[in-house]
Design a protein around this motif. Structure first.
Motif, PDB file in Angstrom:
ATOM      1  N   LEU A  87     -44.873 -27.662 -13.135  1.00  0.00           N
ATOM      2  CA  LEU A  87     -44.795 -28.544 -14.633  1.00  0.00           C
ATOM      3  C   LEU A  87     -43.589 -27.441 -15.003  1.00  0.00           C
ATOM      4  O   LEU A  87     -42.873 -28.068 -16.185  1.00  0.00           O
ATOM      5  CB  LEU A  87     -45.751 -27.883 -15.094  1.00  0.00           C
ATOM      6  CG  LEU A  87     -47.035 -28.566 -14.836  1.00  0.00           C
ATOM      7  CD1 LEU A  87     -48.378 -28.226 -15.680  1.00  0.00           C
ATOM      8  CD2 LEU A  87     -47.197 -30.147 -15.461  1.00  0.00           C
ATOM      9  N   GLU A  88     -43.447 -26.334 -14.496  1.00  0.00           N
ATOM     10  CA  GLU A  88     -41.776 -25.726 -14.860  1.00  0.00           C
ATOM     11  C   GLU A  88     -41.102 -25.603 -14.758  1.00  0.00           C
ATOM     12  O   GLU A  88     -40.138 -26.813 -15.391  1.00  0.00           O
ATOM     13  CB  GLU A  88     -42.308 -23.981 -14.479  1.00  0.00           C
ATOM     14  CG  GLU A  88     -42.636 -22.996 -15.571  1.00  0.00           C
ATOM     15  CD  GLU A  88     -42.748 -21.633 -14.554  1.00  0.00           C
ATOM     16  OE1 GLU A  88     -42.434 -20.815 -15.188  1.00  0.00           O
ATOM     17  OE2 GLU A  88     -42.280 -21.884 -13.253  1.00  0.00           O
ATOM     18  N   ALA A  89     -40.756 -27.198 -13.976  1.00  0.00           N
ATOM     19  CA  ALA A  89     -39.866 -27.021 -12.983  1.00  0.00           C
ATOM     20  C   ALA A  89     -39.099 -28.798 -13.549  1.00  0.00           C
ATOM     21  O   ALA A  89     -38.254 -28.704 -13.945  1.00  0.00           O
ATOM     22  CB  ALA A  89     -39.572 -27.342 -11.340  1.00  0.00           C
ATOM     23  N   ALA A  90     -39.831 -29.567 -14.250  1.00  0.00           N
ATOM     24  CA  ALA A  90     -40.032 -30.738 -15.069  1.00  0.00           C
ATOM     25  C   ALA A  90     -40.096 -30.424 -16.115  1.00  0.00           C
ATOM     26  O   ALA A  90     -39.451 -31.322 -16.753  1.00  0.00           O
ATOM     27  CB  ALA A  90     -41.443 -31.268 -14.825  1.00  0.00           C
ATOM     28  N   TYR A  91     -40.464 -29.299 -17.373  1.00  0.00           N
ATOM     29  CA  TYR A  91     -40.387 -29.243 -18.825  1.00  0.00           C
ATOM     30  C   TYR A  91     -40.212 -27.906 -19.216  1.00  0.00           C
ATOM     31  O   TYR A  91     -40.619 -27.745 -20.089  1.00  0.00           O
ATOM     32  CB  TYR A  91     -41.978 -29.569 -19.132  1.00  0.00           C
ATOM     33  CG  TYR A  91     -42.552 -31.038 -18.946  1.00  0.00           C
ATOM     34  CD1 TYR A  91     -41.835 -32.091 -19.174  1.00  0.00           C
ATOM     35  CD2 TYR A  91     -43.344 -31.158 -17.817  1.00  0.00           C
ATOM     36  CE1 TYR A  91     -43.115 -33.567 -18.573  1.00  0.00           C
ATOM     37  CE2 TYR A  91     -43.682 -32.266 -17.239  1.00  0.00           C
ATOM     38  CZ  TYR A  91     -43.482 -33.724 -18.078  1.00  0.00           C
ATOM     39  OH  TYR A  91     -43.566 -35.036 -17.372  1.00  0.00           O
ATOM     40  N   ARG A  92     -39.738 -27.530 -17.741  1.00  0.00           N
ATOM     41  CA  ARG A  92     -39.123 -25.900 -19.290  1.00  0.00           C
ATOM     42  C   ARG A  92     -38.238 -26.028 -19.909  1.00  0.00           C
ATOM     43  O   ARG A  92     -38.569 -25.457 -20.820  1.00  0.00           O
ATOM     44  CB  ARG A  92     -38.715 -24.600 -17.909  1.00  0.00           C
ATOM     45  CG  ARG A  92     -37.652 -23.720 -18.543  1.00  0.00           C
ATOM     46  CD  ARG A  92     -39.138 -23.134 -19.280  1.00  0.00           C
ATOM     47  NE  ARG A  92     -40.466 -22.012 -17.784  1.00  0.00           N
ATOM     48  CZ  ARG A  92     -41.817 -21.005 -18.340  1.00  0.00           C
ATOM     49  NH1 ARG A  92     -41.488 -21.124 -20.219  1.00  0.00           N
ATOM     50  NH2 ARG A  92     -42.205 -21.082 -17.907  1.00  0.00           N
ATOM     51  N   SER A  93     -37.032 -26.798 -19.642  1.00  0.00           N
ATOM     52  CA  SER A  93     -36.624 -27.404 -21.293  1.00  0.00           C
ATOM     53  C   SER A  93     -36.798 -28.122 -22.089  1.00  0.00           C
ATOM     54  O   SER A  93     -36.040 -28.571 -22.818  1.00  0.00           O
ATOM     55  CB  SER A  93     -35.244 -27.882 -20.100  1.00  0.00           C
ATOM     56  OG  SER A  93     -35.501 -29.039 -19.284  1.00  0.00           O
ATOM     57  N   SER A  94     -38.153 -28.605 -22.010  1.00  0.00           N
ATOM     58  CA  SER A  94     -38.702 -29.533 -23.008  1.00  0.00           C
ATOM     59  C   SER A  94     -38.461 -28.946 -24.574  1.00  0.00           C
ATOM     60  O   SER A  94     -39.152 -27.630 -24.147  1.00  0.00           O
ATOM     61  CB  SER A  94     -39.760 -29.934 -22.419  1.00  0.00           C
ATOM     62  OG  SER A  94     -40.831 -29.474 -22.365  1.00  0.00           O
ATOM     63  N   PRO A  95     -39.208 -29.104 -25.755  1.00  0.00           N
ATOM     64  CA  PRO A  95     -38.629 -28.659 -26.609  1.00  0.00           C
ATOM     65  C   PRO A  95     -40.165 -27.652 -26.652  1.00  0.00           C
ATOM     66  O   PRO A  95     -39.795 -26.833 -27.579  1.00  0.00           O
ATOM     67  CB  PRO A  95     -38.900 -30.075 -27.788  1.00  0.00           C
ATOM     68  CG  PRO A  95     -38.021 -31.042 -27.157  1.00  0.00           C
ATOM     69  CD  PRO A  95     -38.418 -31.059 -25.791  1.00  0.00           C
ATOM     70  N   PHE A  96     -40.955 -28.471 -26.108  1.00  0.00           N
ATOM     71  CA  PHE A  96     -42.746 -28.095 -26.860  1.00  0.00           C
ATOM     72  C   PHE A  96     -43.001 -26.509 -25.189  1.00  0.00           C
ATOM     73  O   PHE A  96     -44.368 -26.511 -26.028  1.00  0.00           O
ATOM     74  CB  PHE A  96     -43.293 -28.833 -27.180  1.00  0.00           C
ATOM     75  CG  PHE A  96     -43.155 -29.427 -28.989  1.00  0.00           C
ATOM     76  CD1 PHE A  96     -42.738 -28.651 -30.007  1.00  0.00           C
ATOM     77  CD2 PHE A  96     -42.826 -30.053 -28.755  1.00  0.00           C
ATOM     78  CE1 PHE A  96     -42.330 -28.729 -30.828  1.00  0.00           C
ATOM     79  CE2 PHE A  96     -41.892 -31.318 -29.813  1.00  0.00           C
ATOM     80  CZ  PHE A  96     -41.881 -30.682 -31.002  1.00  0.00           C
TER      81      PHE A  96
END
Length: 204
Positions: A87-96
């Motif tokens: 999840l971190e690799a996928a979404y760490r750079s997502s807005p929320f």
């Protein structure tokens, strides 16, 4: 609309859309567990495209058919650590992601014995993040036909879920294009406070 639906692991967006649009919700607790369904898996948008995250479960040698409510988690290896890293690799750079990170963390730190307890907690956590006032009842026996309820139990089987959802901005969308109907976490991390309005707009 009164619905009957399966509690799944960080359910699909279509599953949460059905719940967000429902007046009353009944969770199916008495079906037989089926392998290779969303009962114990979710799909996320990784840097390499779609990625399956699967929870290992214990299968009984004595009983060919086990009720989902009786399915226990396999604890031989640390799937929770693996899932959170993904999840971190996928979404760490997502807005929320950072905004909701502390809210979802208990799922990856707490010890669970039963799959159903885990699934219900993922739904409760996401509902709070969405500010969705989720009230539900549980079945006490299995019925093939859902009398008086709109039957959304098929949504737990991703192969039978043909929902085509409205595109939204995804982290790796420019690289791989829009990926339809992933785990609700994908919507939450990308859309934040707009996610609930999105769910209520979708046609199922």
């Amino acid at each position: 609309m009164s619905i009957l639906i399966h509690p799944a692991y960080f359910p699909s967006i279509s599953t949460f859309a059905a719940m967000a649009q429902a007046e009353t919700i009944t969770f199916e607790m008495d079906d037989n567990f089926q392998k290779q369904t969303n009962r114990n898996r979710m799909y996320i948008y990784s840097p390499n495209g779609i990625q399956l995250l699967n929870i290992p479960v214990k299968h009984s040698r004595e009983h060919a058919h086990q009720k989902t409510r009786d399915i226990k988690l396999e604890t031989a290896f640390d799937w929770q650590k693996q899932h959170f890293k993904s999840l971190e690799a996928a979404y760490r750079s997502s807005p929320f992601f950072e905004y909701f990170e502390d809210a979802i963390m208990p799922i990856f730190e707490k010890n669970y014995m039963f799959l159903m307890d885990l699934n219900l907690e993922t739904i409760d956590i996401v509902s709070r993040c969405l500010k969705l006032d989720l009230k539900y009842t549980n079945t006490t026996e299995y019925f093939k036909d859902a009398s008086g309820l709109k039957d959304f139990r098929y949504l737990a089987n991703g192969k039978k879920d043909n929902a085509q959802l409205e595109p939204y901005t995804q982290v790796f969308g420019e690289k791989h294009g829009f990926l339809n109907n992933l785990s609700v976490l994908d919507l939450l991390f990308n859309e934040g406070r707009h996610a609930l309005d999105y769910l209520k707009r979708q046609r199922l």
